[in-house]
Design a protein around this motif. Sequence first.
Motif, PDB file in Angstrom:
ATOM      1  N   ARG A 130       0.852  -1.197   0.000  1.00  0.00           N
ATOM      2  CA  ARG A 130       0.000   0.000   0.000  1.00  0.00           C
ATOM      3  C   ARG A 130       0.881   1.238   0.000  1.00  0.00           C
ATOM      4  NH1 ARG A 130      -4.229  -1.821   4.810  1.00  0.00           N
ATOM      5  NH2 ARG A 130      -5.253  -3.514   3.645  1.00  0.00           N
ATOM      6  N   SER A 131       0.447   2.255  -0.735  1.00  0.00           N
ATOM      7  CA  SER A 131       1.192   3.506  -0.765  1.00  0.00           C
ATOM      8  C   SER A 131       1.099   4.192   0.593  1.00  0.00           C
ATOM      9  CB  SER A 131       0.637   4.428  -1.848  1.00  0.00           C
ATOM     10  OG  SER A 131      -0.651   4.905  -1.478  1.00  0.00           O
ATOM     11  N   LEU A 132       2.004   5.127   0.843  1.00  0.00           N
ATOM     12  CA  LEU A 132       1.962   5.889   2.087  1.00  0.00           C
ATOM     13  C   LEU A 132       0.678   6.701   2.183  1.00  0.00           C
ATOM     14  CD1 LEU A 132       5.667   7.110   2.223  1.00  0.00           C
ATOM     15  CD2 LEU A 132       4.634   5.237   3.516  1.00  0.00           C
ATOM     16  N   GLY A 133       0.162   7.142   1.027  1.00  0.00           N
ATOM     17  CA  GLY A 133      -1.111   7.859   1.020  1.00  0.00           C
ATOM     18  C   GLY A 133      -2.266   6.974   1.454  1.00  0.00           C
ATOM     19  N   THR A 134      -2.241   5.698   1.057  1.00  0.00           N
ATOM     20  CA  THR A 134      -3.279   4.760   1.476  1.00  0.00           C
ATOM     21  C   THR A 134      -3.200   4.521   2.973  1.00  0.00           C
ATOM     22  OG1 THR A 134      -3.220   3.689  -0.683  1.00  0.00           O
ATOM     23  CG2 THR A 134      -4.238   2.458   1.106  1.00  0.00           C
TER      24      THR A 134
END
Length: 595
Positions: free
Chosen positions: A266-270
Amino acid sequence: MYRAGLLFVLLTSCIFATPARAQTGASLSGLVTDQSGAALRGVEVTIKNVDTGATRTRATDGGGHYQESSLGPGIFEIRAAKQGFANETRMGISLAVGQEATVDIRMQTKTPDACASGREFATTDCTLTWHGITVYGAYDVGVGWVSHGLPENGYNYEGASLVNRNGFEHRFLVAPNNLQQTGLGIRGKEEFAPGWSVVFNASTGINPQSGLLANASKTDIINNGLPRASYSYAIDGARAGQPFNDEYYGGVSSTHFGTLTFGRQRSLGTDAMLLYDPAVGSYAFSYIGYNGTMAGGGDTENSRWDSAVKYRLAYGPVHFGAMYKFADGSAGCYSAAAASGSPWSATTCTPESAHNNAYGFDLGANFGKFSADIVPQHYNQAISVLNPLLGPQSLSAPYQSTTDSIDTTQISGTNLIDPNDTVYGIVTDNYAVMFAAKYAWDPIKFFAGYEYIWQNNPKNPLGVGASDQGGYFMSGVEDNNLDSEKLLNIWWTGAKYTYRSKTDFTFAWYQQRQNDFRVPQTCSPSAGFRSSCAGTLNEGSLYADYHFTKRFDGFVGLAYSYVSGGLAIAIPHGPGVPYNYNNNCAPTVGGRFAF
């Protein structure tokens, strides 16, 4: 004769006395009792020399005593174990030559394992863990109604609350994946040295109504070539039918130096979205959870990154994260001639290399009841699959995409890439920065966040045949969709009120705005709107979640969303086709079992 006998006795005494005088071993002894002070018999006491690794084990006698002699000097560790009692360890015991040390140990009655029975597992938050391996998952399903919706399909379902460009009918429906994506996962953490562990995680999303793996790309593919009135729900997303469509990674974790992992993550934004969204990414009640534009830093497909390395470190109240995605996949075949408007052909098509690398950072802190994070991200050659391939383009070519190169030149001949089982995508280079915070004022938690995203046509364009999520390929590629820089502003706020620890009431509001990036800028009701015109999307939700047990909860709620301006145009670029209806009202009721 007498003198000889006396001499023999003296010599013998000297011989046997010498070892006794040379005895220099240390000793350990002590008393083992229970919490009331009563002596414990039969306790297994293990004494370990930390320097050499040598161990000796003794059982306590009827009076609870243990004793071990002839120990060399060094640092020792004592471990006491007995069935029905919690293990006790004493560390850092230093023994010198000839020293006699006493170490008493008091043991506590072992607390019964709350997870030992099926009933306890169902009513508590016990984990299914064996030897450091944990199995986890969720099943979420309900029923709902939509004022302007579409028929479902079995490939992917992320709720039906959000206004849909092609939605045209009110209908009742089975509504899975409301508070959480149904799915399964397995994770592990195994210590291989003091403070150091190997970690891994593998998880996937499953559609409970069909049993199929979540597959956003397939929802577009099964609508390829169909007239708009025949569409079922078609979406874009990072879950594209992969065996592990959520995460699949491994790495190393240290109690002092943080965690480093590699794989699909998962991205850091997620991560930040799930932490600061009042609806915790709920598909039925959260725009930023359902849509993924915010979590992906501009495109929902980027909410998860393949071939990515991720680092996390917490130091006191401060935490830091960094992430890098390596370029991977095929960039397809690019035609420079088509960029200037000339017809494309296979002979003028040049193979390209992928430049879809990405990076992001996260810096945050927790100060008592307040926490906040800032997350900047950048992604090259981001792909957005917004529509199924269009229907027939000519009588001689009954099934083609609109474009087959880097511009919007319509195809009049044979596709370079067979459009069967392919997608059509818009490509951009994305930058984003997100700020989010929350504050706990028991029994209420407040949430707020904002993200600014800017998108440009890619510096390195993709060509036809480029690979997309899940191993799918693009038969249509649009690299010059933007007339000028596209700017997105996304903000959200909300609150969660917990009533008597069993019921959560959550209110959330989300808004996305885009600028007017059309050239010439002639967007008005009289001139007409295109998807490149300024526009707004809004969604509000209110729901209640009652926890029957730690694992099972039931919920009921309502979401309402609407669009205006350029965001109410269904087909990107070109004249555009308006949404069938610019709003949607979606009440939902259901239940979730998580383990």
